[in-house]
Scaffold this active site. Structure first.
Site, PDB file in Angstrom:
ATOM      1  N   GLY A  10       0.809  -1.216   0.000  1.00  0.00           N
ATOM      2  CA  GLY A  10       0.000   0.000   0.000  1.00  0.00           C
ATOM      3  C   GLY A  10       0.836   1.256   0.000  1.00  0.00           C
ATOM      4  CB  SER A  11       1.614   3.774  -2.339  1.00  0.00           C
ATOM      5  OG  SER A  11       0.470   3.848  -3.187  1.00  0.00           O
ATOM      6  N   GLY A  12      -0.689   4.305   0.441  1.00  0.00           N
ATOM      7  CA  GLY A  12      -1.529   5.349   1.037  1.00  0.00           C
ATOM      8  C   GLY A  12      -0.822   5.943   2.241  1.00  0.00           C
ATOM      9  CG  PHE A  13      -2.624   9.048   4.565  1.00  0.00           C
ATOM     10  CD1 PHE A  13      -1.889  10.217   4.521  1.00  0.00           C
ATOM     11  CD2 PHE A  13      -3.889   9.047   4.014  1.00  0.00           C
ATOM     12  CE1 PHE A  13      -2.398  11.364   3.940  1.00  0.00           C
ATOM     13  CE2 PHE A  13      -4.414  10.184   3.429  1.00  0.00           C
ATOM     14  CZ  PHE A  13      -3.669  11.346   3.386  1.00  0.00           C
ATOM     15  N   GLY A  14      -0.744   4.991   5.425  1.00  0.00           N
ATOM     16  CA  GLY A  14      -0.043   4.018   6.267  1.00  0.00           C
ATOM     17  C   GLY A  14       1.243   3.550   5.620  1.00  0.00           C
ATOM     18  CD  GLU A 173     -15.008  16.976   3.167  1.00  0.00           C
ATOM     19  OE1 GLU A 173     -14.295  17.512   4.022  1.00  0.00           O
ATOM     20  OE2 GLU A 173     -14.672  15.942   2.574  1.00  0.00           O
ATOM     21  CG  ASP A 311      -8.864   3.518   6.289  1.00  0.00           C
ATOM     22  OD1 ASP A 311      -8.569   4.160   7.321  1.00  0.00           O
ATOM     23  OD2 ASP A 311      -9.400   4.039   5.283  1.00  0.00           O
ATOM     24  CB  ALA A 322      -5.224  10.990   7.039  1.00  0.00           C
ATOM     25  CD  GLN A 323      -2.241  12.716  12.058  1.00  0.00           C
ATOM     26  OE1 GLN A 323      -1.530  12.008  12.762  1.00  0.00           O
ATOM     27  NE2 GLN A 323      -1.715  13.549  11.183  1.00  0.00           N
TER      28      GLN A 323
HETATM   29  C1  LIG Z   1     -13.334  10.472   0.005  1.00  0.00           C
HETATM   30  C2  LIG Z   1     -12.561  10.342   1.284  1.00  0.00           C
HETATM   31  C3  LIG Z   1     -12.381  11.446   2.100  1.00  0.00           C
HETATM   32  C4  LIG Z   1     -11.664  11.348   3.278  1.00  0.00           C
HETATM   33  N1  LIG Z   1     -11.490  12.467   4.048  1.00  0.00           N
HETATM   34  C5  LIG Z   1     -10.710  12.393   5.135  1.00  0.00           C
HETATM   35  C6  LIG Z   1     -10.427  13.560   5.898  1.00  0.00           C
HETATM   36  O1  LIG Z   1     -10.899  14.657   5.595  1.00  0.00           O
HETATM   37  N2  LIG Z   1      -9.598  13.437   6.966  1.00  0.00           N
HETATM   38  C7  LIG Z   1      -9.042  12.240   7.318  1.00  0.00           C
HETATM   39  O2  LIG Z   1      -8.267  12.193   8.271  1.00  0.00           O
HETATM   40  N3  LIG Z   1      -9.314  11.124   6.643  1.00  0.00           N
HETATM   41  C8  LIG Z   1     -10.126  11.166   5.561  1.00  0.00           C
HETATM   42  N4  LIG Z   1     -10.382  10.032   4.841  1.00  0.00           N
HETATM   43  C9  LIG Z   1      -9.867   8.744   5.335  1.00  0.00           C
HETATM   44  C10 LIG Z   1      -8.413   8.556   5.004  1.00  0.00           C
HETATM   45  O3  LIG Z   1      -8.159   8.911   3.667  1.00  0.00           O
HETATM   46  C11 LIG Z   1      -8.053   7.105   5.280  1.00  0.00           C
HETATM   47  O4  LIG Z   1      -8.298   6.843   6.630  1.00  0.00           O
HETATM   48  C12 LIG Z   1      -6.599   6.819   4.954  1.00  0.00           C
HETATM   49  O5  LIG Z   1      -6.350   7.041   3.592  1.00  0.00           O
HETATM   50  C13 LIG Z   1      -6.229   5.390   5.329  1.00  0.00           C
HETATM   51  O6  LIG Z   1      -4.911   5.145   4.964  1.00  0.00           O
HETATM   52  P1  LIG Z   1      -4.424   3.670   4.586  1.00  0.00           P
HETATM   53  O7  LIG Z   1      -2.978   3.772   4.307  1.00  0.00           O
HETATM   54  O8  LIG Z   1      -4.900   2.715   5.586  1.00  0.00           O
HETATM   55  O9  LIG Z   1      -5.228   3.326   3.261  1.00  0.00           O
HETATM   56  P2  LIG Z   1      -5.242   4.080   1.835  1.00  0.00           P
HETATM   57  O10 LIG Z   1      -4.799   5.494   1.965  1.00  0.00           O
HETATM   58  O11 LIG Z   1      -6.587   3.799   1.289  1.00  0.00           O
HETATM   59  O12 LIG Z   1      -4.158   3.305   1.023  1.00  0.00           O
HETATM   60  C14 LIG Z   1      -4.322   1.962   0.652  1.00  0.00           C
HETATM   61  C15 LIG Z   1      -3.226   1.621  -0.336  1.00  0.00           C
HETATM   62  O13 LIG Z   1      -3.206   0.229  -0.557  1.00  0.00           O
HETATM   63  C16 LIG Z   1      -3.208  -0.040  -1.944  1.00  0.00           C
HETATM   64  N5  LIG Z   1      -3.847  -1.349  -2.102  1.00  0.00           N
HETATM   65  C17 LIG Z   1      -5.070  -1.729  -1.740  1.00  0.00           C
HETATM   66  N6  LIG Z   1      -5.253  -3.043  -2.002  1.00  0.00           N
HETATM   67  C18 LIG Z   1      -4.105  -3.482  -2.544  1.00  0.00           C
HETATM   68  C19 LIG Z   1      -3.660  -4.742  -3.036  1.00  0.00           C
HETATM   69  N7  LIG Z   1      -4.432  -5.833  -3.005  1.00  0.00           N
HETATM   70  N8  LIG Z   1      -2.435  -4.815  -3.568  1.00  0.00           N
HETATM   71  C20 LIG Z   1      -1.621  -3.747  -3.618  1.00  0.00           C
HETATM   72  N9  LIG Z   1      -1.988  -2.528  -3.146  1.00  0.00           N
HETATM   73  C21 LIG Z   1      -3.199  -2.405  -2.615  1.00  0.00           C
HETATM   74  C22 LIG Z   1      -3.966   1.128  -2.552  1.00  0.00           C
HETATM   75  O14 LIG Z   1      -3.673   1.266  -3.919  1.00  0.00           O
HETATM   76  C23 LIG Z   1      -3.398   2.257  -1.700  1.00  0.00           C
HETATM   77  O15 LIG Z   1      -2.138   2.633  -2.181  1.00  0.00           O
HETATM   78  C24 LIG Z   1     -11.108  10.101   3.654  1.00  0.00           C
HETATM   79  C25 LIG Z   1     -11.294   8.987   2.844  1.00  0.00           C
HETATM   80  C26 LIG Z   1     -12.012   9.103   1.658  1.00  0.00           C
HETATM   81  C27 LIG Z   1     -12.195   7.910   0.779  1.00  0.00           C
END
Ligand SMILES: Cc1cc2nc3c(=O)[nH]c(=O)nc-3n(C[C@H](O)[C@H](O)[C@H](O)COP(=O)(O)OP(=O)(O)OC[C@H]3O[C@@H](n4cnc5c(N)ncnc54)[C@H](O)[C@@H]3O)c2cc1C
Length: 472
Positions: A10-14, A173, A311, A322-323
């Site tokens: 995953g390249s999201g926040f985590g 929003e 998440d 995100a935090q």
């Molecule tokens: C529309 C929207 C608005 C939001 N607004 C807010 C806000 O205002 N404030 C706030 O704090 N939070 C907000 N959030 C929540 C916040 O974005 C998430 O809590 C946060 O992104 C979680 O981070 P993460 O790294 O767990 O997952 P993500 O950021 O979702 O990253 C998941 C990563 O895993 C990758 N992935 C998934 N499955 C696979 C797989 N099988 N193989 C390879 N890669 C994979 C994805 O491509 C991605 O890179 C919002 C979310 C959404 C959808």
């Protein structure tokens, strides 16, 4: 001797923040993600409504990490985690890659949940990816375009009715921005219709708007939305959806239909299905949203080298924001660092503790709600309106990755908030029809697989029969 290998999914926040935290650690990192970018999801609604472009909120992950020499970024959809053999298998088109790990950080996030009605997605897409946001932009603007051409008043009304399902931060929003776009940006832009007459409905099965923000801020947000012309319908559960309408069940059990072509789903989330694989292999429990019930050190029972963050993790008191993901990713990286540099054992790890920095949601330009904990107390400072909105802007700029992205966003915001213009209203056919086209493609794929299997079955049956005939 080779260095310990850390694999991050995953390249999201985590995922991104975990990788960056290991910058100076003596490890080799492979970050595998199914997209080439790091997505700033909190601003997706601004892409959907034409305020910013997708590139501003989705910089390329390998470019962000290019100076961090111990990371290799790999594009791929992780299809299998093998806890016993310590490997992760990912797929890019028809190419499968198996990557061994010494330490694994899983941050694959969550998808939209339709509570078992996955077919709703075709008529009411969610907003989780760049594709979703661009498709939504196409659907919103496309509905106005069709209404401009329609001469049937009922059809026009249906096309100019936008329904956002789910009154959490994303729904609020989005509803606010669709209302603002029709009232300001698209005002006087059409000749046959009056875009300002578009109807925006925000509905939710729950009895309140923005439940996590509490009653007071929820009511203020609702009042502000209503002032902008958004219709709020609470206690209304969507029980069916089709191309032209949705059916809603009221608390008293009666149902009614709302005619609307453009519908958006922001009602629930479901953690990555990778959690299910972990549960099957390790016995770790999942919660109702499919999130992994990790231990106090965010690892899974019996596998201290495998962390689940963001998440995908279920930890009491940690919201899916995100935090939560950033702090979880950094915690896992710190645990790996401490083990490698100080010999800390998993038993010696301090439990993960979440620091709540507060939450915010924008409603419209110049208006937001904000809730920040007061240190040393259990109370929260709450505010709404202009200052909360300024706080939202500042905070989101801080967390946007890359100086150029921040600058471009700032310029776009200035333009969008001081005038009624939006610079990102381009829509392509691909964006509008992609979901349908991909659906057809997958049907064709499945039907041809079925055909082949059918043919094979026939062939096998014939071959099986042959000896009989010969014998007979
Ligand atoms: C529309 C929207 C608005 C939001 N607004 C807010 C806000 O205002 N404030 C706030 O704090 N939070 C907000 N959030 C929540 C916040 O974005 C998430 O809590 C946060 O992104 C979680 O981070 P993460 O790294 O767990 O997952 P993500 O950021 O979702 O990253 C998941 C990563 O895993 C990758 N992935 C998934 N499955 C696979 C797989 N099988 N193989 C390879 N890669 C994979 C994805 O491509 C991605 O890179 C919002 C979310 C959404 C959808």
């Amino acid at each position: 001797m080779s260095r310990p290998h850390v694999v991050i999914i995953g390249s999201g926040f985590g995922g991104l923040f975990a990788a960056q935290r290991l910058r100076k650690t003596d490890v080799d990192i492979t970050l595998i993600a199914r997209t080439t970018h790091h997505l700033f999801q909190p601003m997706l609604y601004q892409v959907a409504t034409g305020i910013v472009s997708e590139g501003e909120i989705a910089p390329a992950t390998r470019v962000i990490l290019r100076k961090q020499r111990n990371v290799q970024v790999m594009l791929g959809d992780v299809t299998e985690i093998d806890l016993k053999n310590g490997t992760v298998t990912s797929r890019l088109l028809e190419r499968f890659t198996t990557t061994p790990y010494d330490k694994l950080i899983i941050a694959a996030g969550a998808d939209q949940s339709y509570f078992g009605n996955d077919h709703f997605a075709e008529y009411a897409p969610g907003m989780k990816t760049i594709d979703d946001a661009l498709e939504l932009r196409g659907r919103i603007l496309g509905a106005f375009e069709q209404a401009e051409l329609s001469t049937d008043p009922a059809e026009r009304e249906r096309l100019l009715t936008f329904v956002v399902i789910g009154a959490g931060p994303t729904g609020v929003e989005l509803a606010g921005q669709i209302a603002e776009m029709s009232d300001k940006t698209l005002k006087d832009a059409f000749r046959n219709i009056d875009a300002t007459l578009a109807r925006v409905i925000l509905l939710d099965a729950a009895p309140a708007v923005l439940p996590p923000f509490g009653e007071k801020l929820g009511k203020k947000a609702a009042a502000r939305l209503e002032k902008m012309g958004v219709e709020i319908q609470l206690g209304a559960m969507v029980v069916d959806l089709d191309y032209d309408s949705l059916t809603v069940k009221e608390k008293d059990g009666t149902t009614r239909r709302i005619e609307s072509q453009c519908k958006v789903w922001s009602a629930g989330v479901q953690a990555s299905p990778l959690g299910k694989q972990l549960a099957e292999q390790s016995g770790v429990e999942l919660d109702r949203a499919g999130r992994v019930k990790v231990g106090p050190d965010l690892s899974i029972p019996g596998h201290p080298d495998v962390f689940v963050v963001g998440d995908m993790m279920a930890v009491d008191g940690v919201p899916g924001v995100a935090q939560g993901a950033i702090q979880g990713g950094r915690y896992a990286a710190d645990a790996i660092k401490a083990e490698l540099s100080k010999g800390q054992t998993p038993e010696q790890r301090k439990p993960f503790s979440y620091y709540d920095k507060g939450s915010m949601a924008t409603i419209s330009r110049f208006s937001a709600v904000m809730q920040v904990p007061i240190p040393g107390t259990k109370k929260k400072f709450e505010t709404e309106g202009y200052f909360a909105w300024l706080g939202w802007l500042a905070l989101h700029l801080v967390y946007l990755v890359g100086f150029r992205n921040r600058l471009n966003t700032l310029i776009n915001w200035f333009f969008a908030f001081t005038t009624r213009g939006r610079s990102q209203l381009a829509v392509t056919e691909q964006q509008v029809y992609a979901r349908t086209a991909l659906g057809h493609l997958s049907e064709i794929e499945h039907s041809s697989v079925d055909d082949v299997e059918g043919e094979l079955a026939k062939g096998t049956a014939t071959e099986e029969k042959k000896p009989e005939t010969e014998a007979g």
